[in-house]
Design an enzyme around this catalytic site. Structure first.
Site, PDB file in Angstrom:
ATOM      1  N   ARG A  63      15.834 -54.696 -47.599  1.00 61.83           N
ATOM      2  CA  ARG A  63      17.074 -54.440 -46.803  1.00 61.83           C
ATOM      3  C   ARG A  63      18.205 -53.898 -47.572  1.00 61.83           C
ATOM      4  NH1 ARG A  63      16.501 -59.211 -43.608  1.00 61.83           N
ATOM      5  NH2 ARG A  63      15.863 -60.816 -45.253  1.00 61.83           N
ATOM      6  N   ASP A  65      22.915 -54.279 -47.893  1.00 59.72           N
ATOM      7  CA  ASP A  65      23.557 -54.999 -47.088  1.00 59.72           C
ATOM      8  C   ASP A  65      25.076 -53.495 -46.511  1.00 59.72           C
ATOM      9  OD1 ASP A  65      23.265 -57.524 -47.318  1.00 59.72           O
ATOM     10  OD2 ASP A  65      24.219 -58.150 -48.845  1.00 59.72           O
ATOM     11  N   TYR A 123      18.600 -51.407 -58.991  1.00 60.18           N
ATOM     12  CA  TYR A 123      20.136 -51.089 -58.481  1.00 60.18           C
ATOM     13  C   TYR A 123      20.883 -50.908 -60.257  1.00 60.18           C
ATOM     14  CZ  TYR A 123      19.297 -53.589 -53.968  1.00 60.18           C
ATOM     15  OH  TYR A 123      18.498 -53.946 -53.185  1.00 60.18           O
ATOM     16  N   ARG A 210      26.348 -58.277 -56.248  1.00 64.91           N
ATOM     17  CA  ARG A 210      27.417 -58.342 -56.412  1.00 64.91           C
ATOM     18  C   ARG A 210      27.721 -59.628 -56.389  1.00 64.91           C
ATOM     19  NH1 ARG A 210      27.986 -57.219 -50.018  1.00 64.91           N
ATOM     20  NH2 ARG A 210      30.372 -57.136 -50.369  1.00 64.91           N
TER      21      ARG A 210
END
Length: 310
Positions: A63, A65, A123, A210
């Site tokens: 998933r 965000d 990522y 993050r």
């Protein structure tokens, strides 16, 4: 692999299908379908259902965000009707909004699962480090006007490599049963005005990348020393952590699977980093019980639960 391959339009695909999806997450609540807001999953399922002429449900590798982008989100689904490769790709893209696109589709075995067969996720967090605000890149980078020391950021990040309790970097609402994750690597490099945090792991906690990026920017500005992330990691307390970096700079660029599945290789995204020239799956995975478990091998370590949601 060539980027330009003719799509077959004569032979319907049967059985379970794997698909790669790219999207700009700016206008979505995230990947997962929600009743009260627009999601990437709902848009993709609606488009595929139109191609199939019947409802389609997809399962994703992880998933993302609200506001987070993806260049290689892998999904699988069991089509209710046979369609050709070209029909699935062109048909879906004709019915998708301009900020979502299907890249490829291929048949896989019935035991393939986009989430549970994934060995790693990767990522890239992209910072635009210049005095003036971004214009052309404004939707897919995070702007930092203060000078950043990328080498100091890279040095500080190396303490995170390996298996650790990442409680200091998980969101307060994270639903994972365990804060333990295995980071395969994390690198910070400068390419002109771009500072890129490149990170791969077995899975990630809610807001984990993050939160790491926010702490690294603090180091890059010179407000904290090279031991800053080590100190945060040791605290295991999110309330004493740093700020959460904005979602717009985060890109889900790869989900890795055992080569036996034969999924296509692609250049890692986003395209503004194409000059780096790295293609998916080039780096060997480290030895870890989690990857062995995903490959169906017995493991002694019980920490294999994951809930990827960066």
């Amino acid at each position: 692999m060539s980027l330009f391959q003719r799509l077959d339009e004569h032979h319907p695909l049967n059985g379970r299908l794997a698909m790669a999806v790219e999207y700009d997450g700016s206008q979505y609540c995230g990947w997962q379908r929600l009743k009260h807001a627009a999601s990437v999953q709902a848009s993709l399922e609606q488009a595929l259902s139109r191609v199939a002429g019947a409802p389609v449900r997809v399962h994703a590798s992880g998933r993302t965000d609200s506001g987070v982008h993806a260049t290689r989100q892998i999904v699988h689904f069991d089509p209710p009707a046979p369609r050709s490769e070209k029909a699935w790709v062109f048909g879906a893209n004709a019915n998708l909004p301009r900020d979502i696109a299907v890249r490829w589709v291929m048949p896989v075995g019935e035991d393939f699962h986009a989430r549970f067969k994934a060995l790693a996720r990767r990522y890239r967090y992209v910072l635009l480090n210049q005095p003036s605000r971004p214009v052309l890149e404004r939707a897919n980078v995070t702007w930092c006007r203060d000078p950043l020391d990328a080498e100091a950021m890279h040095e500080a990040a190396q303490v995170l490599v390996g298996e650790h309790d990442f409680s200091s970097f998980r969101a307060a609402g994270c639903q994972s049963k365990t804060p333990w994750r295995h980071l395969h690597f994390i690198e910070v490099h400068r390419h002109g005005p771009l500072v890129v945090v490149d990170v791969q792991g077995n899975a990630f906690l809610h807001h984990m990348i993050r939160n790491i990026a926010g702490a690294l920017v603090t180091v890059g500005r010179g407000e904290q020393g090279a031991d800053y992330l080590a100190r945060l990691l040791a605290l295991r307390d999110r309330t004493q952590g740093d700020v959460t970096a904005p979602a717009c700079g985060l890109h889900f660029v790869d989900s890795l699977y055992d080569p036996a599945w034969g999924l296509p290789s692609e250049p890692l995204g986003p395209n503004l980093l194409a000059f780096l020239g790295e293609w998916t799956g080039e780096r060997p995975l480290p030895d870890c019980p989690w990857a062995e478990f995903r490959r169906g091998q017995p493991v002694a370590d019980g920490r294999v639960e994951e809930n990827d949601h960066a």
